[in-house]
Write a protein that holds these residues in place. Structure first.
Motif, PDB file in Angstrom:
ATOM      1  N   PHE A   1       0.859  -1.205   0.000  1.00 31.80           N
ATOM      2  CA  PHE A   1       0.000   0.000   0.000  1.00 31.80           C
ATOM      3  C   PHE A   1       0.881   1.237   0.000  1.00 31.80           C
ATOM      4  N   LEU A   2       0.238   2.376  -0.327  1.00 31.20           N
ATOM      5  CA  LEU A   2       0.947   3.644  -0.475  1.00 31.20           C
ATOM      6  C   LEU A   2       0.376   4.656   0.511  1.00 31.20           C
ATOM      7  N   PRO A   3       1.015   4.868   1.651  1.00 27.85           N
ATOM      8  CA  PRO A   3       0.475   5.782   2.659  1.00 27.85           C
ATOM      9  C   PRO A   3       0.337   7.218   2.175  1.00 27.85           C
ATOM     10  N   GLU A   4       1.305   7.682   1.348  1.00 29.62           N
ATOM     11  CA  GLU A   4       1.267   9.079   0.937  1.00 29.62           C
ATOM     12  C   GLU A   4       0.309   9.323  -0.221  1.00 29.62           C
ATOM     13  N   ALA A   5      -0.197   8.271  -0.834  1.00 26.07           N
ATOM     14  CA  ALA A   5      -1.171   8.423  -1.913  1.00 26.07           C
ATOM     15  C   ALA A   5      -2.557   8.353  -1.306  1.00 26.07           C
ATOM     16  N   ALA A   6      -2.934   9.441  -0.609  1.00 24.01           N
ATOM     17  CA  ALA A   6      -4.194   9.452   0.120  1.00 24.01           C
ATOM     18  C   ALA A   6      -5.347   9.149  -0.815  1.00 24.01           C
TER      19      ALA A   6
END
Length: 760
Positions: A665-670
């Protein structure tokens, strides 16, 4: 009783009647200058030879004839043979005292009448036969005086007799000779009103109406201002505009303007064919100068802003036209609250116009006294559409169409599944677009029914639209705990966008949401309740309902939403941006769900959460657990009103043991997938669980939970931050699970989680 006493009583009655005598041809004139003038100005003759019947109490009352000495109708008279002189009055001090007291009271009434701003007047004179005239007063009159024939003259001649029926503002005058003119001079003298008891005199010349019945829809309610607003171009006042669509002038005197509770009698006015007339309260009439023909009314029904009914009725209160309106009539809640009038598109249609009402498109937000801004006489070429079918009880359903129907709709053909047949058909009370159907057997729960109609026509002759001639319906079930849940919340909308709350039916039942409420918490108490639906509103199994205040605006911001599953109400409870409580109440006021939310529940890497909804991840998990709520995905448009949540998780997906979804998953890709879900499923409850995340170098990054008592199913989330709340570097991380059985047995499990990053 002694003869003298009887004589004095009769004499006192005679004197009192004349004490209130006021000369005719003026509204209020002073009484005689001297007391003896008042006593001896006229001679009164009382007759009781004929009787009339009062319809209010169904008892017979004598007609009383007050005649001038020179007029001697052929009736038996009771006259006093004893002379009555001023000297007798002067000698009898007791009688003198009583008479002077009564005269003082009478004088005060006359003085009050002088100062009264609304004198009694005749608003309508109608010819029932060549020698019978029905008179309608502006207000009820005293029945004891109303039937006194000598109080009236028509063209200078007193009527032969007077009848008084069940309407206290109407009398019938029986004339001595047939009338030949089209107008008459009517005079009444010292006639008291029923409410105030003030005697009035008046002289009027009125057009004599023939008692021809006015047809339904000859007068049309063309425009209604029910919710005026200050600082708008139009006057800050309610008004109703009517139009005469018949070929003949119509005398409005004695007609009524009504709402559901109050009827106001109209004063004399003749409305010409195709003439617009604005009805207003007399206190507001001056503000409507320059808006065409205006008829001031002495009182006003008072129409509520959100919904109501306007009626125009004839003198017998038979409805000539009516309009029902609601907030939905305006087309949007913004127009409903901005002071627009409601206009009829085509007043020349014979149908009920309630469903055709539109908010005025005029820049002034209304068109009193002139043609409506939405006026359109384009022929209706569209057939009626079946918009909904609702269950009234186990053996009856209501079919709702989008426009008024022809009376022949009762003979239409109805086709149903599951061996259902129609036994009886009728229009719903007060409706022209809703048909009530009685069925041959009871409906069953958890069963979908289908209905279709043919050979059904609207009031202009169009047949039912074949693409919209069928619908489904269900017998609703009661909701058990956990079956209706809060599923999505937008409490921080973009500017101009309404907030919304989404409800999810997590069951196989059809549930009726009528009577259910949304609320909030104020000082620890449930408050600010708002009803979701006051009429049947079925939510299907595993389906959604979005509750908002402006569907059109919400659709502009979230076009992917399914508007068919949205419901608009006038106002939501207060749900502040920073945080609050959302309460779902059953019709019985049972607290079904509660969500205590804060703005911190949004993903920590989202810098501006405005316009991003909070979605419930799992319908099975506790609804008031912050871990069960996450920011909506960007790929879904930051909200999913009316369909499956972008951050949806069902525990059935996880499998036995510990499961991670997604593993990357991508935390900064809200919004893409800014967190991962760690779920568990165990054979038995009672385990103690600990979940920790480590870096590849062995350092502890985050403790998700430690020695928590687990049930058989549950989940947690990790958003890619460490124990200090800072974002971790992209890379590989290890999830270490420790599960302790109640008997002391310990199980460990390792899984890999990848934290990614977008390429720049």
């Amino acid at each position: 009783m002694k003869t003298s006493t009887v004589y004095l009583s009769c004499l006192l009655a005679i004197v009192l009647l004349f004490a209130i005598a006021v000369p005719s041809n003026s509204k209020h004139l002073p009484r005689s200058k001297t007391l003896s003038d008042a006593l001896f100005k006229h001679q009164f003759i009382f007759g009781a030879a004929s009787y009339g019947k009062s319809f209010t109490n169904e008892v017979e009352n004598p007609k009383i004839y007050l005649d001038h000495p020179t007029k001697q109708p052929n009736r038996g008279k009771i006259q006093s043979n004893r002379a009555f002189s001023p000297s007798f009055y002067q000698k009898n001090s007791r009688l003198r005292s009583r008479i002077e007291s009564e005269l003082t009271t009478t004088e005060s009434l006359i003085e009050k009448a002088k100062n009264d701003s609304i004198p009694l007047q005749i608003v309508r004179a109608a010819l029932r036969s060549e020698s019978t005239v029905e008179i309608t007063f502006s207000e009820p009159v005293d029945p004891a005086y109303a039937i006194v024939s000598s109080l009236y003259t028509i063209n200078g001649v007193a009527p032969e007799a007077v009848d008084w029926g069940n309407d206290a503002s109407k009398i019938t005058l029986h004339l001595r000779a047939p009338l030949t003119s089209t107008s008459i001079d009517i005079n009444f003298t010292d006639l008291p009103t029923a409410k105030k008891g003030i005697p009035y005199s008046n002289h009027q010349t009125l057009k004599l109406l023939r008692m021809a019945d006015i047809d339904f829809k000859d007068l049309v309610i063309n425009e209604v201002m029910a919710a005026p607003k200050k600082d708008n171009p139009l006057p800050y006042a309610e008004y109703v505009e009517i139009i005469n669509v018949s070929d003949n002038p119509v005398e409005l005197g004695g007609f009524y303007l009504k709402d559901a509770k109050k009827a106001v009698k109209l004063p004399p006015y003749t409305i010409q064919p195709e003439e617009y007339l604005v009805l207003v309260d007399e206190d507001d009439a001056a503000d409507f100068m320059g808006y065409g023909k205006v008829l001031p009314l002495s009182s006003w029904p008072g129409y509520t802003n959100s919904s109501g009914k306007v009626l125009i009725c004839d003198e017998n209160k038979v409805v000539i036209d009516s309009l029902s309106y609601s907030n939905d009539s305006y087309g949007s809640s913004s127009k409903a609250n901005e002071g627009y009038s409601l206009e009829v598109t085509n007043p020349f249609l014979s149908c009920d116009q309630s469903l055709f009402l539109q908010a005025s498109s005029s820049p002034k937000k209304g068109t009193p006294g002139t043609e409506n801004a939405v006026f359109n006489i384009t022929p209706d070429m569209m057939g009626p559409r079946l918009t909904a079918v609702t269950v009234q009880d186990p053996t009856s359903i209501l079919a709702i169409f989008n426009e008024p129907l022809s009376p022949s709709a009762l003979s239409a053909g109805w086709i149903l599944n599951n061996n259902l047949n129609v036994l009886n058909v009728s229009f719903a009370q007060g409706s022209s677009n809703e048909i009530l159907l009685t069925l041959n057997q009871e409906l069953k729960e958890k069963t979908a029914y289908q209905i279709a109609v043919k050979d059904l026509y609207d009031c202009t002759g169009n047949t039912v639209d074949r693409e919209y001639n069928s619908a489904s319906f269900q017998l609703p079930s009661s909701a058990a705990k956990g079956e209706l849940i809060l599923n999505e919340l937008l409490s921080n909308p973009r500017s101009g966008t309404p907030k919304f709350v989404e409800i999810y039916n997590h069951s196989s039942k059809y549930i009726d949401l009528s009577g259910w409420k949304l609320a909030n918490i104020d000082d620890g108490v449930i408050d600010n309740r708002k009803v979701i639906a006051s009429t049947p509103k079925i939510i299907a199994p595993f389906d959604y309902l979005v509750v908002t205040t402006d569907i059109a605006e919400l659709n502009q911001q979230y076009p992917k939403g399914i508007t068919e599953k949205w419901a608009e109400i006038s106002a939501l409870p207060s749900y502040p941006i920073s945080g609050g409580a959302v309460i779902l109440l059953s019709p019985d006021e049972e607290l079904v769900e509660r969500l205590d939310y804060t703005d911190d529940m949004q993903h920590p890497l989202i810098q501006n959460p405005k316009g991003i909804s909070l979605e419930r991840s799992s319908p099975e998990h506790e609804g008031n657990d912050p871990e069960n709520w996450h920011s909506a995905a960007a790929s879904a448009g930051y909200a999913t009103p009316g369909y499956k949540n972008s951050q949806h998780l069902t525990l059935e997906q996880s499998g036995f043991g510990i499961n991670v979804q997604p593993k990357v998953f991508l935390p900064e890709a809200a919004g893409e997938q800014p967190f991962t879900t760690i779920s568990y499923e165990l054979a038995d409850a009672g385990y103690l669980g600990t979940l920790r995340i480590f870096g590849t170098d062995g350092r502890l990054v985050m403790t998700i939970c430690q020695n928590e008592l687990w049930g058989t199913k549950g989940f947690y989330t990790w958003n890619g931050t460490n124990t200090t709340g800072r974002k971790v570097r992209p890379g590989y991380y290890i999830l270490l699970s420790e599960i302790i059985h109640p008997d002391g047995q310990v199980m460990h499990q390792k899984q890999t989680i990848v934290v990614g990053s977008k390429l720049r």
